[in-house]
Design a protein around this motif. Structure first.
Motif, PDB file in Angstrom:
ATOM      1  N   ASP A   3     -19.222  23.264 -11.558  1.00 48.23           N
ATOM      2  CA  ASP A   3     -19.530  24.415 -12.750  1.00 48.23           C
ATOM      3  C   ASP A   3     -19.939  25.458 -12.029  1.00 48.23           C
ATOM      4  OD1 ASP A   3     -18.834  21.826 -14.335  1.00 48.23           O
ATOM      5  OD2 ASP A   3     -21.162  22.500 -15.331  1.00 48.23           O
ATOM      6  N   LEU A   4     -18.894  26.688 -12.133  1.00 45.29           N
ATOM      7  CA  LEU A   4     -19.022  27.460 -11.367  1.00 45.29           C
ATOM      8  C   LEU A   4     -19.103  28.933 -12.638  1.00 45.29           C
ATOM      9  CD1 LEU A   4     -15.167  28.376 -11.574  1.00 45.29           C
ATOM     10  CD2 LEU A   4     -17.165  27.621  -9.705  1.00 45.29           C
ATOM     11  N   PHE A   6     -19.463  31.724 -14.678  1.00 38.37           N
ATOM     12  CA  PHE A   6     -18.571  32.853 -15.463  1.00 38.37           C
ATOM     13  C   PHE A   6     -19.192  34.019 -16.075  1.00 38.37           C
ATOM     14  CE2 PHE A   6     -15.413  34.190 -18.613  1.00 38.37           C
ATOM     15  CZ  PHE A   6     -14.910  34.604 -17.801  1.00 38.37           C
ATOM     16  N   LYS A  33     -14.600  24.117 -13.462  1.00 34.39           N
ATOM     17  CA  LYS A  33     -13.136  25.353 -12.448  1.00 34.39           C
ATOM     18  C   LYS A  33     -11.883  24.638 -13.389  1.00 34.39           C
ATOM     19  CE  LYS A  33     -14.576  24.282  -7.748  1.00 34.39           C
ATOM     20  NZ  LYS A  33     -14.503  24.302  -6.403  1.00 34.39           N
ATOM     21  N   ASP A  35     -11.825  24.928 -17.135  1.00 32.33           N
ATOM     22  CA  ASP A  35     -11.265  26.212 -17.954  1.00 32.33           C
ATOM     23  C   ASP A  35     -11.433  27.524 -17.583  1.00 32.33           C
ATOM     24  OD1 ASP A  35     -12.021  24.260 -19.809  1.00 32.33           O
ATOM     25  OD2 ASP A  35     -14.811  24.630 -20.350  1.00 32.33           O
ATOM     26  N   TYR A  36     -11.877  27.271 -16.136  1.00 29.65           N
ATOM     27  CA  TYR A  36     -11.878  28.797 -15.089  1.00 29.65           C
ATOM     28  C   TYR A  36     -10.032  28.766 -15.136  1.00 29.65           C
ATOM     29  CZ  TYR A  36     -12.300  32.621 -12.248  1.00 29.65           C
ATOM     30  OH  TYR A  36     -12.342  33.654 -11.414  1.00 29.65           O
ATOM     31  N   LYS A  37      -9.384  27.566 -15.077  1.00 29.45           N
ATOM     32  CA  LYS A  37      -7.982  27.540 -14.561  1.00 29.45           C
ATOM     33  C   LYS A  37      -7.785  28.719 -16.059  1.00 29.45           C
ATOM     34  CE  LYS A  37      -7.802  25.094 -11.273  1.00 29.45           C
ATOM     35  NZ  LYS A  37      -7.823  23.380 -10.465  1.00 29.45           N
TER      36      LYS A  37
END
Length: 83
Positions: A3-4, A6, A33, A35-37
């Motif tokens: 996970d990142l 954010f 990642k 969802d970030y993309k």
């Protein structure tokens, strides 16, 4: 998958129509990642974050954080004193 973290800033619009810019107050949420993309792709397409498909769970987490943080802040940005 890793996970990142954010980070995001926010602006609140109350039911009365009043808005309060809280962009100096940064919050964060853990997202995948994938969802970030989706967020980056949507932003590059100039879509508002609430119109990006497939990230409703992320938006829900972000909204919960904003609502929690707002409980401790007056409309002028000062912190509330709880007794």
């Amino acid at each position: 998958m890793e996970d990142l973290n954010f980070n995001y800033c926010y602006k609140i619009t109350y039911e009365s129509g009043e808005t309060y810019d809280r962009r100096r107050n940064e919050l964060s949420v853990e997202i995948s990642k994938e969802d970030y993309k989706k967020i980056i792709t949507g932003v590059l397409q100039e879509r508002p974050i609430d119109q990006i498909e497939g990230i409703s769970d992320v938006i829900d987490k972000m909204t919960e954080n904003v609502e929690f943080a707002d409980r401790f802040m007056n409309k002028n940005g000062s912190l509330r004193k709880h007794h």
